[in-house]
Design an enzyme around this catalytic site. Structure first.
Site, PDB file in Angstrom:
ATOM      1  N   GLU A 233      23.445  48.763  39.376  1.00 32.33           N
ATOM      2  CA  GLU A 233      23.145  47.759  40.369  1.00 32.33           C
ATOM      3  C   GLU A 233      21.722  47.927  40.885  1.00 32.33           C
ATOM      4  O   GLU A 233      21.659  48.323  42.373  1.00 32.33           O
ATOM      5  CB  GLU A 233      24.258  48.340  41.253  1.00 32.33           C
ATOM      6  CG  GLU A 233      25.988  48.323  40.945  1.00 32.33           C
ATOM      7  CD  GLU A 233      27.111  49.242  41.420  1.00 32.33           C
ATOM      8  OE1 GLU A 233      26.658  50.131  42.875  1.00 32.33           O
ATOM      9  OE2 GLU A 233      28.206  49.085  40.838  1.00 32.33           O
ATOM     10  N   ASN A 281      24.616  48.830  34.426  1.00 36.86           N
ATOM     11  CA  ASN A 281      25.475  48.736  34.520  1.00 36.86           C
ATOM     12  C   ASN A 281      25.427  48.236  36.091  1.00 36.86           C
ATOM     13  O   ASN A 281      24.697  48.629  37.223  1.00 36.86           O
ATOM     14  CB  ASN A 281      26.069  49.765  34.972  1.00 36.86           C
ATOM     15  CG  ASN A 281      27.340  49.940  34.632  1.00 36.86           C
ATOM     16  OD1 ASN A 281      28.626  49.054  34.677  1.00 36.86           O
ATOM     17  ND2 ASN A 281      28.384  50.295  35.977  1.00 36.86           N
ATOM     18  N   HIS A 317      35.114  43.660  38.144  1.00 40.48           N
ATOM     19  CA  HIS A 317      35.726  44.139  39.344  1.00 40.48           C
ATOM     20  C   HIS A 317      36.072  42.622  39.681  1.00 40.48           C
ATOM     21  O   HIS A 317      35.390  41.731  40.270  1.00 40.48           O
ATOM     22  CB  HIS A 317      34.962  45.061  40.228  1.00 40.48           C
ATOM     23  CG  HIS A 317      34.932  46.297  39.913  1.00 40.48           C
ATOM     24  ND1 HIS A 317      35.950  47.358  39.876  1.00 40.48           N
ATOM     25  CD2 HIS A 317      33.561  47.003  39.870  1.00 40.48           C
ATOM     26  CE1 HIS A 317      35.019  48.410  40.069  1.00 40.48           C
ATOM     27  NE2 HIS A 317      34.446  48.490  40.308  1.00 40.48           N
ATOM     28  N   GLU A 348      33.950  48.859  34.295  1.00 41.81           N
ATOM     29  CA  GLU A 348      34.835  49.335  35.084  1.00 41.81           C
ATOM     30  C   GLU A 348      35.937  48.287  35.846  1.00 41.81           C
ATOM     31  O   GLU A 348      36.042  47.598  37.005  1.00 41.81           O
ATOM     32  CB  GLU A 348      34.320  49.278  36.830  1.00 41.81           C
ATOM     33  CG  GLU A 348      32.812  49.914  36.225  1.00 41.81           C
ATOM     34  CD  GLU A 348      31.976  50.459  37.615  1.00 41.81           C
ATOM     35  OE1 GLU A 348      32.189  50.254  38.627  1.00 41.81           O
ATOM     36  OE2 GLU A 348      31.145  51.071  37.280  1.00 41.81           O
TER      37      GLU A 348
END
Ligand code: G3I
Length: 433
Positions: A233, A281, A317, A348
């Site tokens: 991130e 990621n 997400h 995720e």
């Protein structure tokens, strides 16, 4: 009912003859101009084109016919014959696809028996492993584990140079005793840092701290973990949905080192383990939006500079507080990253139903079509769900997820650990249905 136009289009390309399953596709399509890589914002209306010709080493020919990406809601298309639904591009011949299992009784079996196999993962928490039902479902249905919180910097290095392995070791040992692989999550992240790390300043201090952390953590798990989220991130936009003013995220790492902290982290990780898979990621980069475009250029720059990166995790997400992403757009997005010669993975996944921003029917369609988009691509190595059952989802208590004390209903199992319809749709996608 479950076969929308996207499914049918993909089905038409499912290989029965003449497609190799071992090909990783081509590492082509990386020509064209490099827009912003690293600092500087690609703000609104940026368009980049990567009109390279794919080179296939597998002989299956992954010919990507010109990729064009546009920020905002302008037309977006990737010339990938097997995935483009927007009508442009796409002169690909014989794109390799993954072949589903003939039969399977669990998600993990469907993944293991696919050709090539695909890992089916879950975020596992130390607390969850105290519950018998949780452990049973987790091990029966998954063969890949990400520690939900136990391998983050604050958990592993609470004081400078002083490491705490107990909770992480428990998860890793449990996973291995159930024949599950583990992905390390995560080495360098702005969040869940101990106070002392957030107080570091100056390039030397920060670089030394990154080096010590990566060396110790990768060293400790060396024979047990061969895949790492190295940087997590590093990019933000004005909205958590990935829209508006994409830029590098201010953090103790970026503030001290600039965007070179990414290259540095990957290089240190590579020194530690020449054979490990090293991943970037991020969230809300799942389809085609400002953040995904920016991250694409950032990663392309790293690949072109020879930074040792092996893949990109798309967190997936879906729903508040993050983006929504349809299957066709996810397919196009994963394809352009894979065409850089990288692994891609869904890292995720959950789909939040709070506030009905995603309806029940939309949730089922998303689960099916997004999993399918990854499954058909041999370069897509894993699909990880962010938790086991609804009752334990991080979304339930996360401000921004709009749950207000309600369950996010975001996963594949209900509070009693029974399969939901979401499970069936995921299973359908893994079985090529
Ligand atoms: O452990 C403490 C507990 O002692 C304390 O009483 C309690 C009070 O709030 O907090 C507990 O810590 C919480 C921790 O989860 C463990 O449950 C933190 O407050 C909470 O912020 C933390 O949330 C985690 C979140 O990352 C933090 O950013 C979620 O569980 C975890 O699912 C989530 O995972 C992230 C991925 O790592 C990266 N991508 C996004 C994803 C979702 O946010």
């Amino acid at each position: 009912m479950r076969s929308g136009p996207f499914t049918l289009l993909l089905s038409a390309f499912l290989c029965t003859i003449g497609c190799s399953d071992d090909g990783d596709g081509g590492a082509g399509g990386a020509g064209g101009q490099g827009a912003t890589s690293g600092t500087g914002g690609a703000t609104g209306g940026t368009s980049t084109s990567a009109g390279g010709t794919s080179a296939s080493t597998s002989g299956t020919g992954s010919a990507t016919g010109g990729t064009s990406t546009s920020t905002g809601d302008a037309s977006t298309s990737t010339g990938d014959a097997s995935t483009s639904t927007s009508g442009t591009g796409g002169s690909g011949g014989g794109m390799a696809v993954r072949t589903p299992a003939a039969s399977a009784n669990s998600l993990r079996e469907a993944g293991e028996k696919a050709n090539p196999p695909i890992l089916i993962g879950a975020a596992i928490s130390g607390g969850g492993l105290n519950n018998g039902d949780y452990k049973r479902v987790a091990a029966a249905e998954h063969n890949y584990v990400t520690a939900e919180n136990e391998m983050k910097w604050d958990a592993l290095e609470p004081n400078p140079g002083q490491f705490s392995w107990g909770s992480a070791d428990n998860i890793v040992n449990w996973a291995r005793s159930n024949n599950m692989k583990v992905k390390g999550h995560t080495l360098v992240w702005h969040n869940q840092l101990p106070g002392w790390a957030n107080s570091l300043s100056g390039a030397t201090q920060v670089e030394q701290a990154i080096r010590r952390h990566i060396e110790n953590v990768m060293g400790h798990f060396k024979d047990r973990i061969d895949t790492w989220d190295v940087v997590n991130e590093a990019v933000i936009t004005d909205s958590d949905t990935g829209v508006g003013n994409p830029r590098m995220r201010p953090s103790v790492f970026f503030n001290a080192l600039g965007d070179r902290f990414l290259d540095l982290a990957f290089e240190i990780a590579r020194e530690q383990d020449p054979n490990a898979k090293l991943y970037y990621n991020d969230y809300s980069i799942d389809a085609l939006n400002d953040k995904a475009d920016y991250v694409y250029e950032m990663i392309k720059g790293m690949v072109e500079r020879g930074v040792p990166i092996d893949g990109v995790g798309f967190q997936m997400h879906i729903g508040p507080p993050n983006n929504e992403a349809g299957g066709a757009d996810v397919a196009a997005n994963l394809r352009r990253f894979a065409d850089l010669g990288l692994d891609v993975l869904i890292s995720e996944m959950d789909i939040n139903r709070c506030s009905n921003q995603v309806t029940a029917e939309e949730q089922l369609t998303y689960y099916h079509d997004i999993v399918e988009a990854c499954f058909v691509m041999p370069e897509c190595k894993a699909i990880t769900f962010w938790g086991i059952n609804d009752g334990r989802s991080w979304l339930n208590g996360w401000s921004g997820a709009l749950c207000n004390g309600q369950s996010s209903q975001s996963l594949l199992f209900n509070d009693q650990y029974q399969k939901k319809e979401t499970y069936n749709r995921v299973m359908d996608a893994l079985m090529g249905r």
